[in-house]
Write a protein that holds these residues in place. Structure first.
Motif, mmCIF file in Angstrom:
data_model
loop_
_atom_site.group_PDB
_atom_site.id
_atom_site.type_symbol
_atom_site.label_atom_id
_atom_site.label_comp_id
_atom_site.label_asym_id
_atom_site.label_seq_id
_atom_site.Cartn_x
_atom_site.Cartn_y
_atom_site.Cartn_z
ATOM 1 N N VAL A 196 -2.374 0.355 8.229
ATOM 2 C CA VAL A 196 -3.050 -0.828 7.317
ATOM 3 C C VAL A 196 -3.487 -1.938 8.020
ATOM 4 O O VAL A 196 -2.621 -2.704 8.698
ATOM 5 C CB VAL A 196 -1.743 -1.243 6.310
ATOM 6 C CG1 VAL A 196 -2.169 -2.235 5.234
ATOM 7 C CG2 VAL A 196 -1.152 -0.059 5.584
ATOM 8 N N PRO A 197 -4.561 -2.096 8.122
ATOM 9 C CA PRO A 197 -5.170 -3.572 9.064
ATOM 10 C C PRO A 197 -4.795 -4.729 8.104
ATOM 11 O O PRO A 197 -4.534 -4.971 7.084
ATOM 12 C CB PRO A 197 -6.651 -3.147 8.758
ATOM 13 C CG PRO A 197 -6.896 -2.627 7.472
ATOM 14 C CD PRO A 197 -5.751 -1.536 7.331
ATOM 15 N N ALA A 198 -4.803 -5.853 9.071
ATOM 16 C CA ALA A 198 -4.355 -7.127 8.703
ATOM 17 C C ALA A 198 -5.478 -7.803 7.995
ATOM 18 O O ALA A 198 -6.689 -7.582 8.211
ATOM 19 C CB ALA A 198 -3.908 -8.218 9.741
ATOM 20 N N ARG A 199 -5.279 -8.530 6.885
ATOM 21 C CA ARG A 199 -6.172 -9.310 6.196
ATOM 22 C C ARG A 199 -6.813 -10.345 7.128
ATOM 23 O O ARG A 199 -5.943 -10.947 7.916
ATOM 24 C CB ARG A 199 -5.824 -9.973 4.982
ATOM 25 C CG ARG A 199 -5.495 -9.074 3.656
ATOM 26 C CD ARG A 199 -5.300 -9.648 2.486
ATOM 27 N NE ARG A 199 -4.819 -8.833 1.360
ATOM 28 C CZ ARG A 199 -4.703 -9.059 0.257
ATOM 29 N NH1 ARG A 199 -4.661 -10.549 -0.198
ATOM 30 N NH2 ARG A 199 -4.501 -8.387 -0.839
ATOM 31 N N PRO A 200 -8.072 -11.090 7.120
ATOM 32 C CA PRO A 200 -8.257 -12.089 7.684
ATOM 33 C C PRO A 200 -7.478 -13.093 7.101
ATOM 34 O O PRO A 200 -6.829 -13.255 5.952
ATOM 35 C CB PRO A 200 -9.753 -12.072 7.109
ATOM 36 C CG PRO A 200 -10.293 -10.965 6.862
ATOM 37 C CD PRO A 200 -9.289 -9.992 6.327
ATOM 38 N N ALA A 201 -7.240 -14.110 8.142
ATOM 39 C CA ALA A 201 -6.283 -15.202 7.796
ATOM 40 C C ALA A 201 -6.747 -16.029 6.505
ATOM 41 O O ALA A 201 -5.582 -16.272 5.656
ATOM 42 C CB ALA A 201 -6.431 -16.153 8.846
ATOM 43 N N LEU A 244 1.049 -1.162 -0.176
ATOM 44 C CA LEU A 244 0.028 -0.059 -0.015
ATOM 45 C C LEU A 244 0.831 1.186 -0.151
ATOM 46 O O LEU A 244 0.561 2.197 -0.714
ATOM 47 C CB LEU A 244 -0.978 -0.051 1.126
ATOM 48 C CG LEU A 244 -2.013 0.870 1.175
ATOM 49 C CD1 LEU A 244 -2.919 0.829 -0.031
ATOM 50 C CD2 LEU A 244 -2.893 1.110 2.542
ATOM 51 N N MET A 245 1.803 1.317 0.876
ATOM 52 C CA MET A 245 3.029 2.222 0.656
ATOM 53 C C MET A 245 3.443 2.701 -0.760
ATOM 54 O O MET A 245 3.443 3.922 -1.378
ATOM 55 C CB MET A 245 4.059 2.058 1.382
ATOM 56 C CG MET A 245 4.956 3.457 1.781
ATOM 57 S SD MET A 245 6.792 2.757 2.400
ATOM 58 C CE MET A 245 7.361 2.044 1.084
ATOM 59 N N LEU A 246 3.580 1.433 -1.311
ATOM 60 C CA LEU A 246 4.224 1.722 -2.718
ATOM 61 C C LEU A 246 3.128 2.199 -3.773
ATOM 62 O O LEU A 246 3.407 2.954 -4.735
ATOM 63 C CB LEU A 246 4.688 0.362 -3.221
ATOM 64 C CG LEU A 246 5.714 -0.075 -2.841
ATOM 65 C CD1 LEU A 246 6.284 -1.490 -3.064
ATOM 66 C CD2 LEU A 246 7.342 0.664 -3.050
ATOM 67 N N ARG A 247 1.939 1.893 -3.436
ATOM 68 C CA ARG A 247 0.764 2.722 -4.258
ATOM 69 C C ARG A 247 0.667 3.980 -4.040
ATOM 70 O O ARG A 247 0.180 4.754 -5.000
ATOM 71 C CB ARG A 247 -0.438 1.849 -3.965
ATOM 72 C CG ARG A 247 -0.567 0.447 -4.605
ATOM 73 C CD ARG A 247 -1.845 -0.319 -4.070
ATOM 74 N NE ARG A 247 -3.050 0.583 -4.964
ATOM 75 C CZ ARG A 247 -4.443 0.242 -4.572
ATOM 76 N NH1 ARG A 247 -4.632 -0.353 -3.429
ATOM 77 N NH2 ARG A 247 -5.169 1.070 -5.397
ATOM 78 N N LEU A 248 0.959 4.519 -2.705
ATOM 79 C CA LEU A 248 0.574 5.904 -2.135
ATOM 80 C C LEU A 248 1.715 6.733 -2.783
ATOM 81 O O LEU A 248 1.438 7.799 -2.923
ATOM 82 C CB LEU A 248 0.701 5.765 -0.804
ATOM 83 C CG LEU A 248 -0.269 6.972 0.034
ATOM 84 C CD1 LEU A 248 -1.590 7.334 -0.265
ATOM 85 C CD2 LEU A 248 0.106 7.025 1.597
#
Length: 321
Positions: free
Chosen positions: A311-316, A182-186
């Motif tokens: 950035v929240p974690a994705r569900p497992a 996400l940082m690379l997208r931002l």
């Protein structure tokens, strides 16, 4: 309330990003105070896809008296329409800006609107230093972050340009690849140097093993630090490969690995680098990620003098294999 958005259209002077890299839907909650100018100014500098949707949301408190609520809604709609018109002029042609006024609980309405608009990122204000220090732990931004449904870019600084001094705090969990992606997208190419922060601690102290000398402890810390630095390097390489970022477009990394409290390590590194953005994740139940949204979250978010992307974690079940 609106300031002049003297900014080039998104992407001007930069390598043209692919449409998949750009953001297609942003949710921008605004409280129509002075801090909203900073939020809207930052949105004008984010990479947006052609045809992207930017939703400006204002939530009128649901506990106002009925007659006052009606007047508040009218005022909010008028102000928000003006903000939307102003923002649209600073965005690429084809980006749609929609003003939305809701009545009720801020956090609940933000969550509902994020779902209905399929937002990829929530951009909202953090407040000034005094307000932040006094109220951030109970603020709307903090409660939205704790809800953990979507990434949240909490804006504090008045935007002058695209982010140029970013920092990212990483643990060694799998979710760190999502943080970096996400940082690379931002931050599109050409990317500036990124300060990579990792805090580690030794699990035992001298009170547990009194026969260990300070030299033993220092040797242990050095070994742990070297191992962490090697793992961070592998994580960065894997994240770039997963995000399909060619070597020429990879940012220069400045790795900052230190033994100590995650809160203090991060605060010192961000201050030393004069960072304008701190990126961090919420993955797992150990390490920096847990600590940041645990007991020291308020301390970190109060003390760093820059914008913060959480950035929240994705569900497992959704974790990439």
């Amino acid at each position: 309330m609106t300031e002049s958005l003297k900014t080039p259209r998104a992407g001007e002077g930069q390598r043209e990003m692919g449409e998949a890299e750009r953001f297609h839907s942003l949710l921008v909650p605004v409280d129509l105070t002075a801090i909203s100018d900073r939020v809207i100014g930052r949105v004008a500098r984010l990479p947006l896809a052609d045809g992207a949707r930017v939703t400006l949301l204002h939530v009128v408190p649901g506990n106002l008296p009925v007659r006052a609520q009606d007047r508040a809604e009218r005022d909010a709609r008028k102000s928000l329409v003006n903000e939307a018109r102003h923002l649209a002029k600073a965005l690429p042609r084809g980006v749609h800006v929609e003003p939305v006024v809701k009545v009720g609980s801020s956090v609940a309405e933000i969550a509902d609107c994020a779902t209905s608009t399929r937002a990829e990122l929530i951009v909202m204000g953090r407040g000034g230093s005094r307000a932040l220090r006094d109220t951030f732990l109970g603020s709307t931004a903090e409660r939205v972050i704790r809800r953990g449904q979507l990434p949240v870019l909490a804006v504090r600084l008045a935007p002058r340009a695209a982010y140029s001094r970013p920092a990212v705090a990483l643990d060694l969990e799998q979710g760190s690849t999502e943080v970096l992606a996400l940082m690379l997208r931002l931050i599109p190419a050409p990317r500036p140097r990124v300060t990579v922060i990792h805090a580690f601690d030794t699990p035992y102290r001298g009170a547990v093993y009194p026969s260990l000398t300070e030299e033993d402890a220092e040797e242990w810390r050095n070994e742990l630090g070297q191992t962490a630095a090697q793992q961070i390097a592998k994580l960065l390489a894997a994240s770039l490969a997963r995000a399909e970022v060619p070597p020429a477009e990879a940012p220069p990394w400045k790795t900052h690995v230190r033994c100590g409290s995650a809160r203090l390590v991060i605060e010192k590194a961000v201050k030393k680098a004069d960072s304008d953005l701190l990126v961090l994740g919420t993955h797992g139940y150990s390490g920096v990620a847990h600590v940041l949204l645990g007991t020291v979250a308020g301390d970190v978010l109060r003390e760093v003098a820059c914008d913060v992307l959480v950035v929240p974690a994705r569900p497992a079940a959704e974790e990439p294999g």
